[in-house]
Design an enzyme around this catalytic site. Structure first.
Site, PDB file in Angstrom:
ATOM      1  N   GLU A 305       0.958  -1.052  -0.047  1.00 15.89           N
ATOM      2  CA  GLU A 305       0.125  -0.115  -0.011  1.00 15.89           C
ATOM      3  C   GLU A 305       0.845   1.173   0.014  1.00 15.89           C
ATOM      4  O   GLU A 305       0.662   2.044   0.783  1.00 15.89           O
ATOM      5  CB  GLU A 305      -1.142   0.114   1.283  1.00 15.89           C
ATOM      6  CG  GLU A 305      -2.115  -1.142   1.236  1.00 15.89           C
ATOM      7  CD  GLU A 305      -2.969  -1.170   2.248  1.00 15.89           C
ATOM      8  OE1 GLU A 305      -2.693  -0.707   3.144  1.00 15.89           O
ATOM      9  OE2 GLU A 305      -4.226  -1.430   2.090  1.00 15.89           O
ATOM     10  N   ASP A 379      -8.488  -8.946   3.908  1.00 13.41           N
ATOM     11  CA  ASP A 379      -8.159  -7.833   4.782  1.00 13.41           C
ATOM     12  C   ASP A 379      -9.272  -7.848   5.922  1.00 13.41           C
ATOM     13  O   ASP A 379     -10.201  -6.979   6.111  1.00 13.41           O
ATOM     14  CB  ASP A 379      -8.301  -6.513   4.069  1.00 13.41           C
ATOM     15  CG  ASP A 379      -7.699  -5.238   4.895  1.00 13.41           C
ATOM     16  OD1 ASP A 379      -6.997  -5.651   6.081  1.00 13.41           O
ATOM     17  OD2 ASP A 379      -7.768  -4.156   4.578  1.00 13.41           O
ATOM     18  N   GLU A 407     -12.510  -2.126  11.951  1.00 14.69           N
ATOM     19  CA  GLU A 407     -12.665  -1.446  10.677  1.00 14.69           C
ATOM     20  C   GLU A 407     -13.712  -1.797   9.718  1.00 14.69           C
ATOM     21  O   GLU A 407     -14.485  -0.905   9.050  1.00 14.69           O
ATOM     22  CB  GLU A 407     -11.345  -1.521   9.791  1.00 14.69           C
ATOM     23  CG  GLU A 407     -11.262  -0.772   8.590  1.00 14.69           C
ATOM     24  CD  GLU A 407      -9.792  -1.268   7.837  1.00 14.69           C
ATOM     25  OE1 GLU A 407      -8.951  -1.614   8.725  1.00 14.69           O
ATOM     26  OE2 GLU A 407      -9.603  -0.664   6.960  1.00 14.69           O
TER      27      GLU A 407
END
Ligand code: GCW
Length: 715
Positions: A305, A379, A407
Site C-alpha cells: 500500500e 483484509d 474497521e
C-alpha cells in the site's frame, strides 16, 4: 404461581440494588471487582497476602492488585507481609516455596506460567500462587482474581496455566500526532507531546488490563510509520512508556519505516544489502537498547500500500527482514515482518499475492524473524477463510495478525463480538498434515521447540473513557488476549468470563449478554457481506455499504472487483476456472472448496461465481437466499436491541443507556446496509424482489449519494 414469580422478582431487586445504584463509565474494564455474594467466606480465606522475599516492582504489582481486588470483592483490605498465617494468599517462587508445599511440575510451567492451589502448610489453610518468575506470580494473581470474580470457590482451587504462544502483542496503529488509523476510540492513549515528562495514570491501568490477560508486548506506533519515531527525542518518549510497562511484563516494540535512514538523510540509499544501511540500523539498534535494554524489536510493513521496502531495490522481503534482524540479534530483539502485501500493478487476484510473495521465501528468514500473517488473505473482513500461508511455510515462524478494532464491522458503533471470528480461524484445519493441522497448531509450533511463536492484535484502545469506544468492544480486547494465551480457547467461555467481570454475575444477565455476544458477529456478516461476499464497504473509510464503487485508482480497492456481480450471477471465481487461489490451499481443503456443493455456504461467493438462479441447499435460488440473509441480519440486529431492553433492570443506568444508543444505531444501519445492497444487486441482476421481501426504503441513487468525508479513523 403469581406469588412465586413476584417473590422472585422482589428478591432479584434486593440482591441487585447495590450494583445498579452505582453509575459506571466503563473505565474499570473487567477489573471491576464488585462485592461477592460469598464475601465474608472469601474474606476468611484471603485475610493476608504473604511474600517471603523483597518484592520486585512486578511482585509489588501483584500484591497491589490482590489488595485492590479483594477489597472490592470482600469489602476488606487484606494485610500484607512475610508471615504465613491461616487464610493467607501466599505468593511464592520456585526455590522459595512455603515449607511442606508440594508444587509438582512447577518447572514445566516455564517463565510465565503459574499454579493456583489451595493447601495446608504447617497446619495453616492457605492459597498458594506459585511460579518460576515474578511475571508468573503477577499472572497468577490476576488468574486468582478472575477465578473469584467469576464465582469460583477459593477453597477448592487447583489450576495451572501456561501461555501457548511466546509473543502476545498489541499493534497500535497510532500516529505521532495522536490520531489513530482505523481507531474509533478517541485519540491515541499515548500523549506523545507530553511524553517523556508526563506519565499518565492511564498507562498503568493499560498495563494492568493487558497483564491480566497475559499480553506481553505492544507495538506503540502505526505500521504506516514515520522516520521520526526512530530519532532520539522519540526514543526518549518510548523509553518512558517502557519504564511504566516493564513491571507488568510488557515489552515495547516499534513499527519501523523501511526508508528511515534515507529520509533522515543519514544514508544515500535504503538498499538492505548496502553496507552503510546495515551499519546504520546496527547503530540505531545499539542506541535504542542503550535507553531501553529490554526493547522488543521492530514490526515492518514493507512494499505494501505504497510503503517503501526492500523491493524498491530489487531485494526480497527476506533480504530486508534479515538485515534488520542482524541489527537486533545481539540484543535479542526480533523482527515481525508483515505478509500483508499486494500491488496494484499486479493483475492477479489480490487474495493470492501474499502467498505468491512469501511461500518461495520459506526457510530464508533469520531465526529472529517472524512473518506476521493476517487471519485471511484479503483484509479483516467480517468473514474470511483462513489465510493459505498458515501451514504452508513450515521452515518459518508465522504469527497471527487479528484486527481487534472493527474497521470492517461497524466501527465501535455496532455490537460484534469477535471471539467467534478468532475461534473460527484458529480452529480451521489447514490439512497440511495427514492427521490435521489447525491454524492454532501452526501458531503453537510445538515441533520446533525454541522457535519464536506469537499473535498480534490491532488494538481498539484509545483515549475514550471506555477505552475501546464502546462497552462491548472491550470484550474484543479481552477475547483477543485470552486467545493469545490459549489459541485453542473457547470464545463462549471467554464471553462468559468477560460478562461476569464486566457487567454482572447474575446468571440471568450473564446468559442473556453472552447469547447476544455470540450471535452478534454473524448478524453483521448477514447484513453486510453474506454468503462469502467481502469488501463491499464504502470507499476509504469503510463505513456503510458501497457495493457499487468501481472508480478507484486501484482495481483491487473497488467493491465491484470483489463481488463481480452482473446480469447473470455473482461471486469471485477462485477455482481453476478463475483465479485459482484455491490451489494455494492443501489438497484436502482445495478439493472441498472447489465444488460449490461442498463449499460451506458461508464461503460460497468467496470461491465461486454462480448464476442468480443457482439452487441453494435451502431450496431457494441464490438471489432469494441472498435477500433472505440480508433480512436475517436485520432481524438479528433488532433482536439484539430487544434483548438489551430486557436487561435494563440488571445493568447500571449509564452503561445501559450508552449500549442502547449504539444498538439503536446498529438497527438503523443494518437496515441501511440491507436496503442499499438489495437495491444495488437488484439493479445489476434485473430480478424482481423475492415474494414478500420489503422494498428498499430509498432509491439506489440516494444510497450512492451518501458521503462521509470526515469519517472516524480515516486519514
Ligand atoms: O486494513 C487495511 C487498512 C489500512 C491498514 C492496512 C494494513 C495500516 O485499511 O488502514 O493500514 O490494512 O493492515 O496495513
Amino acid at each position: 404461581m403469581l406469588g412465586g414469580a413476584l417473590a422472585a422478582v422482589v428478591s432479584l431487586v434486593v440482591v441487585l440494588a447495590p450494583a445498579q445504584a452505582v453509575e459506571e463509565d466503563g473505565y474499570d474494564l473487567w477489573l471491576r471487582y464488585r462485592p461477592l455474594q460469598q464475601a465474608s467466606q472469601v474474606q476468611q480465606q484471603a485475610r493476608s497476602i504473604s511474600y517471603a522475599g523483597k518484592a520486585s516492582p512486578t511482585i509489588q504489582a501483584a500484591i497491589d492488585e490482590l489488595r485492590r481486588g479483594l477489597q472490592g470483592m470482600t469489602g476488606k483490605v487484606p494485610a500484607s507481609g512475610t508471615s504465613v498465617a491461616d487464610g493467607a494468599i501466599v505468593l511464592a517462587k520456585a526455590g522459595a516455596l512455603p515449607q511442606g508445599f508440594k508444587a509438582d511440575g512447577l518447572a514445566a510451567l516455564g517463565p510465565e506460567g503459574y499454579l493456583l492451589k489451595s493447601a495446608t502448610v504447617n497446619g495453616k489453610r492457605v492459597t498458594v500462587i506459585a511460579a518460576n518468575e515474578d511475571i508468573g506470580v503477577l499472572y497468577g494473581a490476576f488468574g486468582l482474581l478472575r477465578a473469584l470474580n467469576t464465582g469460583k470457590a477459593l477453597a477448592a482451587i487447583d489450576e495451572r496455566s501456561v501461555p501457548k504462544l511466546q509473543l502476545r502483542v498489541l499493534n497500535h496503529w497510532d500516529n505521532l500526532d495522536r490520531t489513530v488509523e482505523r481507531g474509533y476510540s478517541g485519540q491515541s492513549i499515548w500523549n506523545w507531546w507530553e511524553l517523556p515528562d508526563i506519565r499518565e495514570r492511564q498507562y498503568v491501568d493499560y498495563a494492568r488490563a493487558n497483564a491480566s490477560l497475559g499480553i506481553n508486548g505492544t507495538v506503540l506506533n502505526n505500521v504506516n510509520s514515520k522516520a521520526e519515531i526512530l530519532t532520539a527525542p522519540w526514543i526518549a518518549k518510548v523509553a518512558a512508556l517502557a519504564d511504566v510497562l516493564r513491571p507488568y511484563g510488557i515489552k515495547v516494540y516499534l513499527s519501523a519505516r523501511w526508508s528511515t535512514p534515507l529520509e533522515l538523510k543519514e544514508t544515500k540509499t535504503a538498499d538492505p544489502l548496502a553496507p552503510e544501511v546495515a551499519a546504520w540500523w546496527r547503530a540505531k539498534a545499539d542506541e535504542i537498547y542503550r535507553t531501553i535494554p529490554d526493547f522488543g524489536g521492530f514490526l515492518v510493513k514493507a512494499n505494501s500500500e505504497g510503503q517503501p521496502g526492500p523491493q524498491d531495490y530489487q531485494r526480497t522481503h527476506a533480504d530486508g527482514a534479515n538485515m534488520l534482524a542482524a541489527a537486533l540479534a545481539p540484543h535479542k530483539g526480533i523482527v515481525m515482518w508483515r505478509a500483508f502485501v499486494y500491488a496494484a500493478e499486479k493483475p492477479d487476484d489480490r487474495a493470492k499475492q501474499a502467498y505468491d510473495e512469501f511461500k518461495p521465501l520459506d526457510g530464508k528468514f533469520a531465526p529472529n524473524v517472524l512473518v506476521q500473517v493476517k487471519n485471511g488473505a484479503i483484509d479483516f473482513q467480517p468473514r474470511e477463510p483462513f489465510h493459505p500461508l498458515f501451514g504452508a511455510m513450515p521452515q518459518t515462524p508465522l504469527m497471527m495478525e487479528f484486527q481487534i478494532t472493527k474497521e470492517y464491522l461497524g466501527f465501535a458503533m455496532h455490537m460484534a463480538y469477535l471471539g467467534p471470528l478468532f475461534e473460527e480461524v484458529l480452529k480451521a484445519d489447514t490439512k497440511q498434515r495427514p492427521n490435521g493441522f489447525t491454524v492454532a497448531q501452526v501458531l503453537e509450533d510445538t515441533d520446533h521447540g525454541q522457535r519464536p511463536t506469537g499473535m498480534a492484535g490491532v488494538a481498539n484502545i484509545g483515549s475514550s473513557r471506555t477505552w475501546s469506544g464502546s462497552h462491548f468492544d472491550q470484550a474484543n480486547w479481552y477475547a483477543y488476549g485470552r486467545f493469545a494465551w490459549d489459541p485453542q480457547g473457547d470464545s463462549r467461555a471467554f464471553a462468559q468470563e468477560w460478562a461476569m467481570q464486566t457487567f454482572s454475575r447474575e446468571p440471568q444477565a450473564v446468559t442473556q449478554i453472552v447469547d447476544m455476544m455470540m450471535r452478534s458477529r454473524e448478524a453483521v456478516v448477514d447484513y453486510m457481506t453474506p454468503l462469502g461476499l467481502h469488501h463491499l464497504m464504502d470507499t476509504g473509510h469503510h463505513h456503510g455499504p458501497g457495493p457499487w464503487v468501481d472508480n478507484l485508482g486501484r482495481p483491487d480497492w473497488n467493491p465491484t472487483y470483489y463481488h463481480k456481480a452482473d446480469k447473470k450471477g455473482i461471486g469471485f471465481d477462485r477455482t481453476a476456472t478463475g483465479s485459482n487461489a484455491l490451489a494455494q490451499y492443501a489438497p484436502g481443503v482445495a478439493q472441498r472448496w472447489a465444488d460449490p456443493r461442498t463449499t460451506p455456504e458461508e464461503l460460497l461467493l468467496w470461491f465461486h461465481h454462480l448464476p442468480w438462479d443457482y439452487a441453494m441447499p435451502s431450496g431457494r435460488t441464490l438471489w432469494t437466499e441472498l435477500v433472505a440473509r440480508y433480512d436475517r441480519g436485520v432481524t438479528e440486529a433488532e433482536g439484539l436491541r430487544a434483548r438489551w431492553e430486557k436487561l435494563k433492570p440488571l445493568v447500571d443506568g449509564r452503561r445501559y443507556d450508552e449500549v442502547a444508543q449504539r444498538l439503536d444505531t446498529q438497527v438503523r444501519e443494518a437496515r441501511w446496509w440491507r436496503d442499499a445492497s438489495v437495491a444495488y444487486f437488484q439493479s445489476v441482476s434485473g430480478l424482481p424482489l423475492p415474494p414478500g421481501a420489503r422494498k428498499p426504503e430509498r432509491t439506489l441513487e440516494q444510497y450512492k449519494a451518501i458521503k462521509f468525508p470526515y469519517a472516524a479513523g480515516h486519514h
